[in-house]
Design a protein around this motif. Structure first.
Motif, PDB file in Angstrom:
ATOM      1  N   GLU A   1     -12.316  -7.637  -0.206  1.00 20.31           N
ATOM      2  CA  GLU A   1     -12.854  -6.996   0.990  1.00 20.31           C
ATOM      3  C   GLU A   1     -12.849  -7.897   2.218  1.00 20.31           C
ATOM      4  N   ASP A   2     -12.679  -9.204   2.020  1.00 18.00           N
ATOM      5  CA  ASP A   2     -12.595 -10.104   3.170  1.00 18.00           C
ATOM      6  C   ASP A   2     -11.181 -10.173   3.758  1.00 18.00           C
ATOM      7  N   VAL A   3     -10.181  -9.562   3.081  1.00 18.27           N
ATOM      8  CA  VAL A   3      -8.802  -9.580   3.598  1.00 18.27           C
ATOM      9  C   VAL A   3      -8.233  -8.193   3.864  1.00 18.27           C
ATOM     10  N   ILE A   4      -8.932  -7.140   3.429  1.00 21.48           N
ATOM     11  CA  ILE A   4      -8.411  -5.784   3.612  1.00 21.48           C
ATOM     12  C   ILE A   4      -9.585  -4.806   3.685  1.00 21.48           C
ATOM     13  N   THR A   5      -9.480  -3.851   4.600  1.00 23.58           N
ATOM     14  CA  THR A   5     -10.533  -2.838   4.722  1.00 23.58           C
ATOM     15  C   THR A   5     -10.260  -1.700   3.742  1.00 23.58           C
ATOM     16  N   PRO A   6     -11.269  -0.885   3.460  1.00 22.27           N
ATOM     17  CA  PRO A   6     -11.015   0.274   2.596  1.00 22.27           C
ATOM     18  C   PRO A   6      -9.922   1.187   3.158  1.00 22.27           C
ATOM     19  N   GLU A   7      -9.863   1.340   4.469  1.00 25.03           N
ATOM     20  CA  GLU A   7      -8.826   2.186   5.090  1.00 25.03           C
ATOM     21  C   GLU A   7      -7.440   1.571   4.910  1.00 25.03           C
ATOM     22  N   GLU A   8      -7.339   0.250   5.055  1.00 20.03           N
ATOM     23  CA  GLU A   8      -6.053  -0.421   4.846  1.00 20.03           C
ATOM     24  C   GLU A   8      -5.630  -0.335   3.379  1.00 20.03           C
ATOM     25  N   ALA A   9      -6.586  -0.449   2.473  1.00 18.74           N
ATOM     26  CA  ALA A   9      -6.277  -0.319   1.046  1.00 18.74           C
ATOM     27  C   ALA A   9      -5.770   1.080   0.732  1.00 18.74           C
ATOM     28  N   GLU A  10      -6.398   2.091   1.306  1.00 18.88           N
ATOM     29  CA  GLU A  10      -5.949   3.473   1.092  1.00 18.88           C
ATOM     30  C   GLU A  10      -4.554   3.677   1.657  1.00 18.88           C
ATOM     31  N   GLU A  11      -4.278   3.133   2.845  1.00 24.02           N
ATOM     32  CA  GLU A  11      -2.942   3.247   3.442  1.00 24.02           C
ATOM     33  C   GLU A  11      -1.901   2.577   2.552  1.00 24.02           C
ATOM     34  N   ALA A  12      -2.211   1.391   2.037  1.00 25.12           N
ATOM     35  CA  ALA A  12      -1.292   0.681   1.140  1.00 25.12           C
ATOM     36  C   ALA A  12      -1.057   1.484  -0.134  1.00 25.12           C
ATOM     37  N   TYR A  13      -2.110   2.043  -0.670  1.00 24.54           N
ATOM     38  CA  TYR A  13      -2.007   2.864  -1.878  1.00 24.54           C
ATOM     39  C   TYR A  13      -1.082   4.059  -1.638  1.00 24.54           C
ATOM     40  N   GLN A  14      -1.268   4.745  -0.525  1.00 19.18           N
ATOM     41  CA  GLN A  14      -0.435   5.913  -0.217  1.00 19.18           C
ATOM     42  C   GLN A  14       1.033   5.521  -0.035  1.00 19.18           C
ATOM     43  N   LYS A  15       1.300   4.382   0.606  1.00 18.04           N
ATOM     44  CA  LYS A  15       2.684   3.908   0.758  1.00 18.04           C
ATOM     45  C   LYS A  15       3.299   3.597  -0.603  1.00 18.04           C
ATOM     46  N   ALA A  16       2.521   2.970  -1.470  1.00 18.60           N
ATOM     47  CA  ALA A  16       3.022   2.639  -2.809  1.00 18.60           C
ATOM     48  C   ALA A  16       3.336   3.902  -3.599  1.00 18.60           C
ATOM     49  N   VAL A  17       2.451   4.872  -3.551  1.00 15.36           N
ATOM     50  CA  VAL A  17       2.679   6.132  -4.266  1.00 15.36           C
ATOM     51  C   VAL A  17       3.925   6.822  -3.726  1.00 15.36           C
TER      52      VAL A  17
ATOM     53  N   MET B   1      18.385  10.898   5.640  1.00 14.57           N
ATOM     54  CA  MET B   1      18.343  11.874   4.556  1.00 14.57           C
ATOM     55  C   MET B   1      17.003  11.894   3.810  1.00 14.57           C
ATOM     56  N   ASP B   2      16.378  10.729   3.637  1.00 15.34           N
ATOM     57  CA  ASP B   2      15.132  10.643   2.875  1.00 15.34           C
ATOM     58  C   ASP B   2      13.889  10.532   3.754  1.00 15.34           C
ATOM     59  N   GLY B   3      14.100  10.151   5.007  1.00 14.13           N
ATOM     60  CA  GLY B   3      12.949   9.947   5.886  1.00 14.13           C
ATOM     61  C   GLY B   3      12.202   8.654   5.599  1.00 14.13           C
ATOM     62  N   CYS B   4      12.798   7.775   4.822  1.00 14.34           N
ATOM     63  CA  CYS B   4      12.171   6.493   4.480  1.00 14.34           C
ATOM     64  C   CYS B   4      13.130   5.365   4.847  1.00 14.34           C
ATOM     65  N   PRO B   5      12.604   4.290   5.416  1.00 17.03           N
ATOM     66  CA  PRO B   5      13.481   3.174   5.776  1.00 17.03           C
ATOM     67  C   PRO B   5      13.919   2.371   4.556  1.00 17.03           C
ATOM     68  N   ALA B   6      14.996   1.645   4.724  1.00 16.96           N
ATOM     69  CA  ALA B   6      15.478   0.662   3.761  1.00 16.96           C
ATOM     70  C   ALA B   6      15.817  -0.577   4.578  1.00 16.96           C
ATOM     71  N   TRP B   7      15.991  -1.705   3.928  1.00 18.04           N
ATOM     72  CA  TRP B   7      16.177  -2.951   4.649  1.00 18.04           C
ATOM     73  C   TRP B   7      17.276  -3.785   4.016  1.00 18.04           C
ATOM     74  N   ILE B   8      17.931  -4.575   4.842  1.00 15.85           N
ATOM     75  CA  ILE B   8      18.828  -5.610   4.339  1.00 15.85           C
ATOM     76  C   ILE B   8      17.923  -6.776   3.977  1.00 15.85           C
ATOM     77  N   VAL B   9      17.958  -7.180   2.700  1.00 16.63           N
ATOM     78  CA  VAL B   9      17.023  -8.198   2.236  1.00 16.63           C
ATOM     79  C   VAL B   9      17.699  -9.511   1.853  1.00 16.63           C
ATOM     80  N   GLY B  10      19.018  -9.525   1.847  1.00 22.53           N
ATOM     81  CA  GLY B  10      19.691 -10.749   1.450  1.00 22.53           C
ATOM     82  C   GLY B  10      21.179 -10.667   1.640  1.00 22.53           C
ATOM     83  N   ARG B  11      21.840 -11.611   1.019  1.00 27.21           N
ATOM     84  CA  ARG B  11      23.299 -11.652   1.127  1.00 27.21           C
ATOM     85  C   ARG B  11      23.873 -12.266  -0.138  1.00 27.21           C
TER      86      ARG B  11
END
Length: 152
Positions: free
Chosen positions: A6-22, A122-132
């Motif tokens: 709780e000292d590094v993340i709020t309940p709202e931020e935790a919920e947002e992270a959870y929804q992104k993960a799902v 097509m998916d509405g979700c971003p992707a990233w170049i992460v390496g080479r």
């Protein structure tokens, strides 16, 4: 358990992270599979129990040519780097075990931006170049010395 972070993340931020993960975990790979074919992917793997670096190492070991992967960017759900500092899930080491962490796709560099644009359109979700892919004396994968943590 929330009291430990709780000292590094709020309940709202935790919920947002959870929804992104799902949202990430329920996303099917059918679009990505079609786009891999369209954009001449050389190889791909899901990023699950061995983390992005473990799967990149495995992918490099099974290529025809002796290659290595250099991971220069780690997309991490916002605030999870701070949560990782409390539990050390090896997230910033590239070895965080994922339930469904997405795909690691090896594409010709010239096709990568087109793949990213197509999958987001097509998916509405971003992707990233992460390496080479780099030439190497031995097969494997590593994190770049100037690794970028990309909060998403």
């Amino acid at each position: 358990m929330f009291d430990q972070v709780e000292d590094v993340i709020t309940p709202e931020e935790a919920e947002e992270a959870y929804q992104k993960a799902v949202k990430s975990m329920v996303r099917l790979n059918v679009t990505a599979a079609a786009l891999m074919k369209k954009h001449d992917a050389h190889a791909a793997t899901d990023v699950t129990g061995f983390g992005i670096l473990g799967h990149a190492e495995n992918l490099a070991k099974h290529q025809r040519e002796t290659v290595a992967f250099e991971i220069h960017t780690l997309p991490i759900i916002r605030k999870m780097k701070e949560v990782n500092s409390k539990f050390n899930f090896k997230l910033t080491d590239g070895y965080s075990a994922e339930t469904s962490g997405g795909l690691l796709v090896a594409l010709p560099a010239a096709n990568a931006q087109h793949f990213l644009a197509d999958i987001e359109r097509m998916d509405g979700c971003p992707a990233w170049i992460v390496g080479r892919v780099v030439s190497a004396g031995e097969r494997g994968a590593s994190l770049s010395d100037d690794l970028t943590i990309l909060e998403v």
